[in-house]
Design an enzyme around this catalytic site. Structure first.
Site, PDB file in Angstrom:
ATOM      1  N   HIS A 140      76.006  42.179  58.643  1.00 13.02           N
ATOM      2  CA  HIS A 140      76.102  43.308  57.717  1.00 13.02           C
ATOM      3  C   HIS A 140      75.456  42.960  56.380  1.00 13.02           C
ATOM      4  O   HIS A 140      75.984  42.162  55.601  1.00 13.02           O
ATOM      5  CB  HIS A 140      77.583  43.631  57.522  1.00 13.02           C
ATOM      6  CG  HIS A 140      77.869  44.872  56.739  1.00 13.02           C
ATOM      7  ND1 HIS A 140      77.735  46.131  57.266  1.00 13.02           N
ATOM      8  CD2 HIS A 140      78.297  45.044  55.456  1.00 13.02           C
ATOM      9  CE1 HIS A 140      78.081  47.029  56.357  1.00 13.02           C
ATOM     10  NE2 HIS A 140      78.418  46.398  55.248  1.00 13.02           N
TER      11      HIS A 140
ATOM     12  N   SER B 102      76.104  50.187  53.492  1.00 15.55           N
ATOM     13  CA  SER B 102      77.535  50.122  53.722  1.00 15.55           C
ATOM     14  C   SER B 102      78.234  51.345  53.114  1.00 15.55           C
ATOM     15  O   SER B 102      77.828  52.478  53.370  1.00 15.55           O
ATOM     16  CB  SER B 102      78.078  48.806  53.156  1.00 15.55           C
ATOM     17  OG  SER B 102      79.381  48.556  53.608  1.00 15.55           O
TER      18      SER B 102
END
Length: 389
Positions: free
Chosen positions: A365, A224
């Site tokens: 994610h 990320s």
């Protein structure tokens, strides 16, 4: 503005070149690559400052037989000094107990403290500001899945990590704290991403001094926003043997010009401290940005690169990450390194192996053991520069 998740609404765009006509390997190295680095520093990430005047590693603890005998655990505190200013960074290192010689290593930052990525409750807990505010010291092992130590060590790799909030708290207005106090005036890192990347460079230097580790086989990884930091560290310090981007998305591995998922407007308004103010100027004008993320990925060449996405993580634009990876590959070919020649699509839940690899796993994610299985196979198969098995 609502995010775009419709491929039919992706605007027509023109990508800037990664290997302009008439380019040679010598000109790439001496002219074009340094120019791209300067542009990315100015337009997105900020300059990474030089090392401090003094870095003193303190070994705070060492434990043989860690993780049920699988590892030697070392906990360091790096003491930095520039003039009278000081700062610290705590680094957690696991070395495989069984090793035939000097071993390769992965290093990366973590979101919730060193204690959050190990099941061992006797590690020194981190403190500071994380993604949702002050981190909790009772979360020992809560994020072990993002650094599956047993699998990494069993495969013969070492692993090192540090808490990113110790370098720069992840809050607007916080860039005056953390390591920024080491650099008064214009020399300080202008962004949080530059500060986090600076820390990764310092960790690599610490690892290179460990007698059990091979300094030519230290890779950098990140997930990320920390995937963005890993990319920026990896392209600035070519001593990193390999570079891994996991779900790094907008401002990371995904093409900015696609305007899919997270946008320039969204990321620079929510996280203005990550980037330079110049990046926000291109909100709604993405096609005018002089650079795009395929060029950032190309700066990893000639070293191995692995870009990964999650199929359901549309905010990070998995297709945009794949396309940036694909459009970066001509640089490796021009430098004489065989890499894949993919088509227009990445398998929905699969990957393309090789010296420069790309994979997309099912799910959302996150950084998962399934991702690490791909990274470990890839790192074991390919050494830097040679491209051979």
């Amino acid at each position: 503005m609502e995010p775009n998740y419709d491929e039919s609404k992706v605007p027509v765009y023109t990508l800037p070149p990664v290997w302009p006509e008439g380019m040679t390997p010598e000109r790439w190295r001496d002219e074009f690559r340094p120019r791209l680095l300067r542009q990315f520093a100015e337009l997105l990430y900020g300059e990474i400052p030089p090392p401090p005047e003094e870095t003193r590693p303190e070994l705070r603890a060492e434990r043989a037989g860690a993780l049920n005998g699988l590892a030697v655990r070392r906990e360091f505190r790096l003491h930095f000094r520039n003039g009278t200013a000081t700062a610290e960074l705590d680094v957690l290192l696991y070395l495989p107990t069984r090793r035939p010689g000097r071993v390769p290593a992965f290093c990366g930052l973590n979101f919730y403290g060193n204690h959050s990525v190990t099941p061992e409750a006797d590690v020194f807990p981190s403190s500071g500001i994380g993604p949702e505010g002050p981190i909790r010291q009772d979360q020992v092992g809560a994020y072990c899945h993002r650094l599956p130590l047993t699998e990494i060590l069993t495969r013969g790799f070492a692993a090192a990590t540090a808490f990113y909030g110790q370098l720069c708290p992840d809050q607007p207005g916080a860039v005056e704290t953390g390591i920024h106090r080491l650099f008064p005036g214009c020399a300080r890192p202008a962004t949080a991403l530059a500060a986090w990347a600076w820390g990764l460079l310092r960790i690599r230097e610490l690892l290179a001094r460990q007698p059990e580790l091979d300094p030519a086989q230290i890779g950098v990884f990140g997930h990320s926003r920390l995937g963005k930091a890993a990319l920026w560290a990896g392209v600035n310090d070519e001593r990193f043997a390999r570079v891994i981007s996991n779900d790094s998305g907008e401002g990371g591995a995904a093409l900015t010009r696609r305007c899919f998922g997270e946008s320039v407007a969204a990321i620079t308004s929510r996280f203005p401290h990550w980037f330079t103010p110049r990046f926000a100027e291109f909100a709604g004008r993405e096609n005018e940005l002089p650079v795009d993320q395929h060029q950032l990925l190309a700066l990893v060449a000639p070293r191995p690169l692995h870009v990964a996405s999650a199929a359901e993580d549309l905010w990070a634009d998995p297709r945009g990450e794949f396309l940036a990876w694909r459009e970066a590959l001509p640089v490796w070919r021009a430098l004489g390194i065989p890499v894949p020649e993919p088509g227009d699509e990445l398998p929905p839940n699969g990957g393309i192996p090789g010296y420069c690899a790309c994979h997309r796993r099912p799910g959302v994610h996150d950084l998962l053991p399934e991702d690490w299985a791909c990274y470990l196979d890839w790192a074991a198969a390919f050494s830097p520069v040679t491209g051979g098995r």
